[in-house]
Enzyme design. Structure first.
Site, PDB file in Angstrom:
ATOM      1  N   PHE A  24       2.636  -9.858   1.907  1.00  0.00           N
ATOM      2  CA  PHE A  24       1.227  -9.442   1.984  1.00  0.00           C
ATOM      3  C   PHE A  24       1.160  -8.088   2.664  1.00  0.00           C
ATOM      4  CE2 PHE A  24      -2.992  -9.015   3.792  1.00  0.00           C
ATOM      5  CZ  PHE A  24      -3.779  -9.326   2.688  1.00  0.00           C
ATOM      6  N   ASP A  36       6.777  -3.400   7.467  1.00  0.00           N
ATOM      7  CA  ASP A  36       5.380  -3.738   7.739  1.00  0.00           C
ATOM      8  C   ASP A  36       5.375  -4.713   8.916  1.00  0.00           C
ATOM      9  OD1 ASP A  36       2.910  -4.955   7.866  1.00  0.00           O
ATOM     10  OD2 ASP A  36       2.617  -5.060   5.712  1.00  0.00           O
ATOM     11  N   LYS A  73      -3.519  -4.518  13.588  1.00  0.00           N
ATOM     12  CA  LYS A  73      -3.874  -5.763  14.267  1.00  0.00           C
ATOM     13  C   LYS A  73      -3.892  -5.648  15.798  1.00  0.00           C
ATOM     14  CE  LYS A  73      -2.836  -9.078  10.559  1.00  0.00           C
ATOM     15  NZ  LYS A  73      -4.057  -9.816  10.372  1.00  0.00           N
TER      16      LYS A  73
HETATM   17  C1  LIG Z   1       1.815  -8.054   7.153  1.00  0.00           C
HETATM   18  C2  LIG Z   1       0.428  -7.537   6.899  1.00  0.00           C
HETATM   19  N1  LIG Z   1       0.275  -6.320   6.339  1.00  0.00           N
HETATM   20  C3  LIG Z   1      -0.942  -5.801   6.110  1.00  0.00           C
HETATM   21  C4  LIG Z   1      -2.086  -6.495   6.425  1.00  0.00           C
HETATM   22  C5  LIG Z   1      -3.431  -5.885   6.139  1.00  0.00           C
HETATM   23  O1  LIG Z   1      -4.057  -5.528   7.306  1.00  0.00           O
HETATM   24  P1  LIG Z   1      -5.648  -5.202   7.324  1.00  0.00           P
HETATM   25  O2  LIG Z   1      -6.349  -6.495   7.032  1.00  0.00           O
HETATM   26  O3  LIG Z   1      -5.895  -4.684   8.711  1.00  0.00           O
HETATM   27  O4  LIG Z   1      -5.889  -4.181   6.274  1.00  0.00           O
HETATM   28  C6  LIG Z   1      -1.971  -7.770   7.002  1.00  0.00           C
HETATM   29  C7  LIG Z   1      -3.186  -8.555   7.325  1.00  0.00           C
HETATM   30  O5  LIG Z   1      -3.161  -9.755   7.402  1.00  0.00           O
HETATM   31  C8  LIG Z   1      -0.686  -8.300   7.243  1.00  0.00           C
HETATM   32  O6  LIG Z   1      -0.526  -9.504   7.791  1.00  0.00           O
END
Ligand SMILES: Cc1ncc(COP(=O)(O)O)c(C=O)c1O
Length: 392
Positions: free
Chosen positions: A128, A215, A244
């Site tokens: 994700f 990520d 986050k």
């Molecule tokens: C691993 C990862 N990458 C990217 C995101 C996307 O972040 P945002 O919701 O702040 O755009 C998330 C959100 O859950 C995530 O867990």
């Protein structure tokens, strides 16, 4: 639920009016133990004094100027993050998706600079990376992508934790310029790869001139038991994305780069109006300082061990529980059956949890949680799971 909100969420029937530490209170003054942190955001807990103070002071000073001018707090934050991660330069946006968008653009630009037409980025199944068009295209979930075709092209996909399939792609596909991967699949169900996985990816990237882009939006900021999860292995990525918990609730995202990757972007290639504003950057500096000074990564390790051993003990003999897995305070309890209903059941008992990948109860409690509060969390959750499985 408001008829005037576009229907992108299906919220639970509760709204919170205040928070303190690991607890939240609803509008009727009922107390809840927050074992989710707004999905890994408020890792210092609610109303963390130094963060509240930084917000108040900065709000009274200056909120926004523009990236047209130097922003002192942005420079301080970049210095702090690069010092702590071993990286070289940072770009700031406002969310995780934006941080990953920057990483994707950076990798593509790198490909073009190397003369590769239509460069590709290797991404993983069940990953994700966000909800913008490029990040949902990178995401390994049809549920996230369906209905938004045409997707952004330029991604090739491999199974997570399978080095062999990546080596095979490296042999046959000369368009790949980078790997984008989560050190632990968060939304994908708290899937922890074999130890040495990131080392192997690092070697493949070095051999093929690819960027290793991690990520760490969910795993970063001490949640894994290290400030960044890649620090479990003997590597440094070329690109690291954070968001986050970096702002503990104030929106901020960062795309951090090292070496060659830090020299790819030039003025005009990328930008963001709000990104890197003095308020968000000052708060993020405060968050990082608190995490380092109070050794919350160590606490995440200790409390993670404590919680998981309590859970294993309390759930032993429950055949519906397939596995309890964790890295620090990133915890997944995999069930045999769909357990979405667990969220409402726990809410009724005053506990906030989440279910991801349909069958995995996800716990992301504050890194500030103490030993007694960890016992309290286990005492609330174990009967919930046992009642749920008994009745389903
Ligand atoms: C691993 C990862 N990458 C990217 C995101 C996307 O972040 P945002 O919701 O702040 O755009 C998330 C959100 O859950 C995530 O867990």
């Amino acid at each position: 639920m408001s008829e005037h909100l576009i229907s992108t969420y299906s919220p639970l029937p509760v709204s919170f009016s205040r928070g303190d530490g690991i607890y939240l209170w609803d509008s009727d003054e009922n107390r809840y133990l927050d074992a989710l942190c707004g999905i890994s955001v408020t890792s210092l807990g609610h109303n963390f004094p130094a963060v509240t103070k930084a917000i108040r002071q900065q709000a009274g000073n200056l909120l926004h100027t523009s990236n047209i001018y130097n922003i002192e707090w942005q420079q301080k934050l970049a210095h702090r993050i690069t010092q702590l991660s071993g990286m070289d330069r940072a770009f700031f946006g406002n969310s995780g998706a934006e941080a990953n968008e920057a990483a994707i653009k950076l990798a593509r630009l790198y490909g073009h600079q190397r003369g590769i037409k239509n460069p590709q980025i290797l991404v993983m199944q069940h990953s994700f990376h966000g909800r913008t068009m490029a990040t949902l295209s990178a995401t390994g979930s049809r549920k996230v992508q369906a209905g938004f075709e045409p997707l952004v092209s330029g991604f090739v996909r491999a199974p997570f934790n399978d080095v062999g399939s990546i080596s095979a792609i490296a042999k046959n596909n000369k368009k790949v310029v980078a790997i984008l991967v989560e050190p632990v699949l968060g939304e994908g169900g708290i899937i922890i790869p074999d130890s040495g996985y990131l080392n192997s990816l690092r070697q493949i990237c070095d051999k093929n001139n690819w960027f290793l882009m991690l990520d760490e939006i969910q795993t970063g900021m001490a949640r894994s038991g290290k400030l960044f999860a890649f620090q479990y292995e003997d590597i440094i990525p070329d690109v690291l994305t954070l968001a986050k918990a970096l702002g503990n609730g104030i929106p901020i995202g960062a795309c951090v780069a090292r070496g060659k990757a830090a020299e790819v972007f030039h003025p005009g290639n990328h930008g963001s109006t709000f990104g890197g504003n003095p308020l968000a950057c000052r708060v993020a500096c405060t968050v990082l300082d608190a995490m380092v000074k109070n050794k919350y990564a160590d606490n995440a390790l200790q409390r993670g061990e404590q919680l998981v051993s309590l859970l294993k003990e309390g759930l032993a003999g429950n055949d519906s529980v397939l596995e309890v897995r964790h890295l620090g305070l990133l915890i997944g309890i995999e069930m045999k059956q769909n357990c979405q209903a667990m969220v409402a059941l726990a809410l009724e008992k005053g506990l906030l949890i989440n279910v991801t990948a349909e069958r995995v109860i996800r716990l992301l409690p504050p890194l500030t949680i103490d030993s007694l509060q960890t016992n309290e969390l286990a005492e609330l959750l174990i009967p919930c799971i046992n009642t749920f499985t008994h009745n389903s």
